[in-house]
Design an enzyme around this catalytic site. Sequence first.
Site, short mmCIF file in Angstrom:
data_model
loop_
_atom_site.label_atom_id
_atom_site.label_comp_id
_atom_site.label_asym_id
_atom_site.label_seq_id
_atom_site.Cartn_x
_atom_site.Cartn_y
_atom_site.Cartn_z
N LYS A 1 12.55 -52.27 -0.24
CA LYS A 1 12.25 -53.63 -0.73
C LYS A 1 10.83 -53.72 -1.29
CE LYS A 1 12.55 -56.49 2.62
NZ LYS A 1 11.21 -57.04 2.85
N ARG B 1 14.26 -53.17 15.22
CA ARG B 1 14.09 -53.97 14.00
C ARG B 1 15.41 -54.08 13.25
NH1 ARG B 1 9.41 -51.35 10.71
NH2 ARG B 1 9.47 -53.21 9.44
N ARG C 1 3.35 -44.34 13.54
CA ARG C 1 3.01 -45.76 13.74
C ARG C 1 4.06 -46.35 14.67
NH1 ARG C 1 3.25 -48.46 8.08
NH2 ARG C 1 3.99 -50.05 9.49
N ARG D 1 8.30 -40.58 8.85
CA ARG D 1 6.90 -40.78 8.45
C ARG D 1 5.94 -40.54 9.62
NH1 ARG D 1 5.59 -46.34 5.52
NH2 ARG D 1 6.42 -47.14 7.47
N ARG E 1 14.20 -64.95 6.83
CA ARG E 1 14.87 -63.89 7.59
C ARG E 1 15.91 -64.47 8.55
NH1 ARG E 1 10.93 -59.90 6.85
NH2 ARG E 1 10.63 -58.34 8.40
P1 AMP Z 1 7.87 -56.60 7.11
O1 AMP Z 1 6.67 -55.93 6.52
O2 AMP Z 1 8.53 -57.57 6.18
O3 AMP Z 1 8.85 -55.65 7.71
O4 AMP Z 1 7.33 -57.49 8.33
C1 AMP Z 1 6.70 -56.92 9.42
C2 AMP Z 1 6.92 -57.74 10.64
O5 AMP Z 1 6.43 -59.08 10.43
C3 AMP Z 1 8.37 -57.94 11.03
O6 AMP Z 1 8.86 -56.87 11.81
C4 AMP Z 1 8.30 -59.24 11.84
O7 AMP Z 1 7.80 -59.01 13.13
C5 AMP Z 1 7.28 -60.03 11.06
N1 AMP Z 1 7.91 -60.88 10.02
C6 AMP Z 1 7.82 -60.74 8.66
N2 AMP Z 1 8.51 -61.68 8.03
C7 AMP Z 1 9.08 -62.45 8.98
C8 AMP Z 1 9.93 -63.59 8.96
N3 AMP Z 1 10.36 -64.13 7.81
N4 AMP Z 1 10.29 -64.12 10.15
C9 AMP Z 1 9.88 -63.61 11.30
N5 AMP Z 1 9.10 -62.53 11.40
C10 AMP Z 1 8.68 -61.95 10.25
#
Ligand code: AMP
Length: 227
Positions: free
Chosen positions: A19, A171, A160, A127, A93
């Site tokens: 993405k 996740r 990480r 990674r 989300r």
């Molecule tokens: P991402 O880089 O989009 O994978 O986001 C990293 C982390 O941020 C996710 O694993 C969530 O813990 C949090 N996060 C990002 N976007 C959202 C969202 N729309 N709702 C809830 N948590 C979010």
Amino acid sequence: MVVRPLLRAVIMGPPGSGKGTVSTRIVQHFALKHLSSGDLLRDHLQRMTEIGVIANTYINQGQLIPDDIMTRVMLSELKKLHGYNWLLDGFPRTVPQADALDKTCQIDTVINLDVPFETIKQRLTARWIHPASGRVYNLEFNPPKTTGIDDITGEPLVQRDDDKPETVTKRLKAYEAQTKPVLDYYQKRGILESFSGTETNKIWPRVQVFLQTKLPEASQQEATIHR
Ligand code: AMP
């Protein structure tokens, strides 16, 4: 001069679906603003804001930030993008987030990157990094000369927290449980565009062709209708 309505788009896909890469290419090719919830949270985290401190615990545990906090942060950022084409990445989300967004504006299209979970697990757990330098290795494409050791310093490599198998599984499960209903939500509205595949380089050209019908190229100066 071509006049087009503004585009309000969302890009969706499991963590590790490519993405981020596809979003970057969209921004390079088309005239639109990109707002990533993950990037926004990491920025808060780095600046140790109140939001950042709260978000830290959830992110480290592979959990979603509570809807009310997330919605507040994103909607206040979106206000700053008034008058621009935009692409939301990582938000909404959950259905409550989609509902809250829906009350503020009408989404025109949702790009869904449909990549199998097995492909993603393989990708993400491959990674490894050298923390001191930030050097990144990938066991599939760019492995270190010796497993688990940095090529330059000979120091150990680490994963990480986000890339550890247990975190990745959590996740993906959270994604499955909470985000699939959002896809259904947009599917019912007839605005979901799914792109299936296992390679970003094969998915991207199809996304590009799709967006060419909706957005000006980044280099073009076009008028927009502000709705
Ligand atoms: P991402 O880089 O989009 O994978 O986001 C990293 C982390 O941020 C996710 O694993 C969530 O813990 C949090 N996060 C990002 N976007 C959202 C969202 N729309 N709702 C809830 N948590 C979010």
